[in-house]
Motif scaffolding. Structure first.
Motif, PDB file in Angstrom:
ATOM      1  N   ASP A 150      30.210  27.650  25.139  1.00  0.00           N
ATOM      2  CA  ASP A 150      29.891  29.245  24.901  1.00  0.00           C
ATOM      3  C   ASP A 150      29.244  29.984  25.908  1.00  0.00           C
ATOM      4  O   ASP A 150      29.813  30.964  26.508  1.00  0.00           O
ATOM      5  CB  ASP A 150      29.294  29.410  23.541  1.00  0.00           C
ATOM      6  CG  ASP A 150      30.190  28.668  22.315  1.00  0.00           C
ATOM      7  OD1 ASP A 150      31.164  28.490  22.489  1.00  0.00           O
ATOM      8  OD2 ASP A 150      29.281  28.707  21.441  1.00  0.00           O
ATOM      9  N   LEU A 151      28.391  29.323  26.293  1.00  0.00           N
ATOM     10  CA  LEU A 151      27.595  30.094  27.277  1.00  0.00           C
ATOM     11  C   LEU A 151      28.112  30.043  28.882  1.00  0.00           C
ATOM     12  O   LEU A 151      28.114  31.140  29.481  1.00  0.00           O
ATOM     13  CB  LEU A 151      26.143  29.485  27.624  1.00  0.00           C
ATOM     14  CG  LEU A 151      25.157  29.235  26.336  1.00  0.00           C
ATOM     15  CD1 LEU A 151      23.800  28.426  26.733  1.00  0.00           C
ATOM     16  CD2 LEU A 151      24.869  30.524  25.890  1.00  0.00           C
ATOM     17  N   CYS A 155      29.425  33.471  30.829  1.00  0.00           N
ATOM     18  CA  CYS A 155      29.014  33.735  32.211  1.00  0.00           C
ATOM     19  C   CYS A 155      30.349  33.957  33.103  1.00  0.00           C
ATOM     20  O   CYS A 155      30.460  34.705  34.082  1.00  0.00           O
ATOM     21  CB  CYS A 155      28.291  32.472  32.912  1.00  0.00           C
ATOM     22  SG  CYS A 155      26.583  32.214  32.259  1.00  0.00           S
ATOM     23  N   ARG A 156      31.427  33.233  32.751  1.00  0.00           N
ATOM     24  CA  ARG A 156      32.653  33.289  33.618  1.00  0.00           C
ATOM     25  C   ARG A 156      33.348  34.607  33.170  1.00  0.00           C
ATOM     26  O   ARG A 156      33.903  35.342  34.061  1.00  0.00           O
ATOM     27  CB  ARG A 156      33.463  32.138  33.325  1.00  0.00           C
ATOM     28  CG  ARG A 156      32.947  30.862  33.747  1.00  0.00           C
ATOM     29  CD  ARG A 156      34.153  29.816  34.057  1.00  0.00           C
ATOM     30  NE  ARG A 156      35.079  30.367  34.986  1.00  0.00           N
ATOM     31  CZ  ARG A 156      36.156  29.755  35.467  1.00  0.00           C
ATOM     32  NH1 ARG A 156      36.398  28.291  35.146  1.00  0.00           N
ATOM     33  NH2 ARG A 156      36.959  30.199  36.354  1.00  0.00           N
ATOM     34  N   LYS A 157      33.256  35.196  32.138  1.00  0.00           N
ATOM     35  CA  LYS A 157      33.923  36.387  31.561  1.00  0.00           C
ATOM     36  C   LYS A 157      33.065  37.605  32.442  1.00  0.00           C
ATOM     37  O   LYS A 157      33.558  38.523  32.793  1.00  0.00           O
ATOM     38  CB  LYS A 157      33.697  36.602  29.991  1.00  0.00           C
ATOM     39  CG  LYS A 157      34.343  37.695  29.583  1.00  0.00           C
ATOM     40  CD  LYS A 157      34.284  37.607  27.889  1.00  0.00           C
ATOM     41  CE  LYS A 157      34.774  38.753  27.248  1.00  0.00           C
ATOM     42  NZ  LYS A 157      34.418  39.105  25.840  1.00  0.00           N
ATOM     43  N   ALA A 158      31.706  37.515  32.623  1.00  0.00           N
ATOM     44  CA  ALA A 158      30.856  38.407  33.243  1.00  0.00           C
ATOM     45  C   ALA A 158      30.980  38.439  34.623  1.00  0.00           C
ATOM     46  O   ALA A 158      30.166  39.196  35.308  1.00  0.00           O
ATOM     47  CB  ALA A 158      29.467  38.417  32.767  1.00  0.00           C
ATOM     48  N   GLY A 159      31.524  37.171  35.228  1.00  0.00           N
ATOM     49  CA  GLY A 159      31.669  37.239  36.827  1.00  0.00           C
ATOM     50  C   GLY A 159      30.198  36.577  37.356  1.00  0.00           C
ATOM     51  O   GLY A 159      30.090  36.756  38.468  1.00  0.00           O
ATOM     52  N   VAL A 160      29.470  36.162  36.434  1.00  0.00           N
ATOM     53  CA  VAL A 160      28.059  35.596  36.895  1.00  0.00           C
ATOM     54  C   VAL A 160      28.232  33.629  37.155  1.00  0.00           C
ATOM     55  O   VAL A 160      28.505  33.104  36.424  1.00  0.00           O
ATOM     56  CB  VAL A 160      27.098  35.703  35.698  1.00  0.00           C
ATOM     57  CG1 VAL A 160      25.705  35.146  36.526  1.00  0.00           C
ATOM     58  CG2 VAL A 160      27.029  37.324  35.611  1.00  0.00           C
ATOM     59  N   PRO A 161      27.924  33.484  38.559  1.00  0.00           N
ATOM     60  CA  PRO A 161      27.966  32.202  38.635  1.00  0.00           C
ATOM     61  C   PRO A 161      26.866  31.258  37.697  1.00  0.00           C
ATOM     62  O   PRO A 161      25.747  31.791  37.575  1.00  0.00           O
ATOM     63  CB  PRO A 161      27.344  31.931  40.131  1.00  0.00           C
ATOM     64  CG  PRO A 161      27.378  33.279  40.518  1.00  0.00           C
ATOM     65  CD  PRO A 161      27.436  34.144  39.582  1.00  0.00           C
ATOM     66  N   VAL A 162      27.232  30.066  37.421  1.00  0.00           N
ATOM     67  CA  VAL A 162      26.714  29.314  36.399  1.00  0.00           C
ATOM     68  C   VAL A 162      26.393  28.111  36.819  1.00  0.00           C
ATOM     69  O   VAL A 162      27.506  27.420  37.036  1.00  0.00           O
ATOM     70  CB  VAL A 162      27.182  29.432  34.993  1.00  0.00           C
ATOM     71  CG1 VAL A 162      28.734  29.192  34.840  1.00  0.00           C
ATOM     72  CG2 VAL A 162      26.545  28.600  33.850  1.00  0.00           C
TER      73      VAL A 162
END
Ligand code: TA6
Length: 310
Positions: A150-151, A155-162
Motif C-alpha cells: 500500500d505504501l 509513493c508511486r502515485k505521488a511520483g516519489v522514489p521509494v
C-alpha cells in the motif's frame, strides 16, 4: 526531505561484555541505548549526512517516549504514530574478547486496525512534502502483511522514489509494486528469480533480471567486498577500502541512507553509489548502530572503487 518508515521501531540496546559464556551469570560492562529499528538507523545516518528527515512508524508506551527522546539530531523530525503497545527492544550482545556480536530481536507488540488506519493517514499527510521515501525492517503483529505494498503504491502515485529494505515474504510481495530500490540478499534473489545462483557472473545475471523486471536500482551487498548495483546504466561493483570493522550491525541501513540521500540530492549514480558504500563502511567503524564519524566518511569516500562489470 526524506520520509522514513519504521513500523517496528526498537530501543536498540548494545551490551558490551567480555567472554560471553552460556549458562553463566554475565555482568554487562557498558550499555548503549539508541533509537532503533532499521528505519531509525537510516534516519540517523541520512540526518548526519545533512538531509532533513521525517521519521514515521509506530511508537508506544514508555519505551516509545524514551525512543523519541533518543532522537537527538535536529534534522530528524519525529512524526510517529503513537499506539498503546509498548515499543520493543532489540539487544546486541557484543563480546569485547573476540569482537563477535549476537542480536536478539523482539517481535514487537501488536498494533490494532485503528492504529494502522491512523498511521496510513499520518504517512499520506507527510508524503506530500517528501522527496524520497524509505521503508525498512520488519512489521509488528497486527499490521497487514501487504502494508508495504500500500505504501509503495501511494509513493508511486505521488511520483516519489521509494526505497524498500525488508526481508522474506514481505520483500517478495513488495517487489510486485515495483519500488525504486531494493537490497535483497542472495536467498531473496533466489526466491525472486526462482533459481539459486553461485559466483559473481550468475549474481550479475540475477540482478539484471530483477532490474529488467521493473526495479530501477537493485543492490546486492557483498559485505567487506562492497556491493553490486544493477541500474539502467548496467551493473557496477563498488568496493570500499579495506577496514577493520568494529560493529557491522546496521551497515545495511547506512547503505540505504546513502542511496536515499543521493536520490534526494539528484546526484549521479556513481556519486550515489560511492556515498552509500563510504557511509556504510564508515558506520562499520563506529561502535554504535546507525552512526559514523564524518572524518571516517570523508577519508573513505575518495577511496571507494566503482567498476562497471556489465
Ligand atoms: O539492522 C540492524 C537493526 O536495525 C537493529 O538496529 C535492530 O533494530 C534490528 O535491525 C531490527 O530489525 P527488524 O528486521 O526487526 O526491523
Amino acid at each position: 526531505m526524506i520520509l522514513t518508515v519504521t513500523l517496528n521501531t526498537s530501543i536498540d540496546k548494545l551490551y558490551l561484555m567480555t567472554g560471553i559464556k552460556p549458562e553463566t551469570v554475565m555482568r554487562v560492562k557498558e550499555v548503549h541505548n539508541t533509537a532503533g529499528g532499521k528505519g531509525l538507523n537510516v534516519s540517523r545516518v541520512a540526518g548526519k549526512l545533512g538531509e532533513e528527515i521525517t521519521a514515521t512508524g509506530f511508537v508506544g508506551g514508555f519505551n516509545g517516549k524514551y525512543l523519541e527522546s533518543l532522537v537527538d539530531n535536529p534534522l530528524v523530525r519525529c512524526a510517529f504514530t503513537h499506539v498503546d503497545a509498548e515499543t520493543r527492544s532489540c539487544i546486541n550482545c557484543w563480546d569485547l574478547s573476540d569482537g563477535k556480536s549476537t542480536e536478539y530481536l523482539e517481535p514487537g507488540a501488536p498494533v490494532t486496525g485503528e492504529d494502522v488506519a491512523r498511521f496510513l493517514a499520518d504517512f499520506n499527510r507527510e508524503l506530500a512534502g517528501a522527496d524520497v521515501v524509505t521503508i525498512s525492517g520488519s512489521i509488528p503483529e497486527g499490521a497487514p502483511d501487504e502494508i508495504y505494498n500500500d505504501l509503495i503504491r501511494s509513493c508511486r502515485k505521488a511520483g516519489v522514489p521509494v526505497l524498500v529494505d525488508t526481508s522474506g515474504n514481505r520483500l517478495i510481495s513488495a517487489v510486485k509494486e515495483k519500488p525504486s530500490f531494493i537490497k535483497p540478499n542472495e536467498d531473496e534473489i533466489a526466491q525472486l528469480t526462482g533459481r539459486s545462483f553461485s559466483g559473481r557472473e550468475e549474481a550479475v545475471r540475477a540482478l539484471i533480471e530483477l532490474h529488467e523486471s521493473g526495479i530501477p536500482y537493485v543492490v546486492l551487498s557483498l559485505g567487506a567486498e562492497g556491493a553490486l548495483l544493477a541500474c539502467d546504466m548496467g551493473v557496477f561493483h563498488g568496493k570500499p577500502p579495506k577496514i577493520t570493522p568494529r560493529n557491522t550491525v546496521g551497515c545495511g541501513d547506512s547503505m540505504v541512507a546513502g542511496f536515499a540521500v543521493g536520490f534526494a540530492r539528484h546526484l549521479s549514480m556513481a556519486e550515489t553509489f560511492r556515498m552509500a558504500l563510504a557511509v556504510s563502511a564508515a558506520s562499520a567503524l563506529s561502535l554504535f548502530t546507525g552512526d559514523f564519524d564524518p572524518a571516517d566518511y570523508d577519508r573513505l569516500y575518495p577511496e571507494v572503487s566503482i567498476d562497471k562489470v556489465y
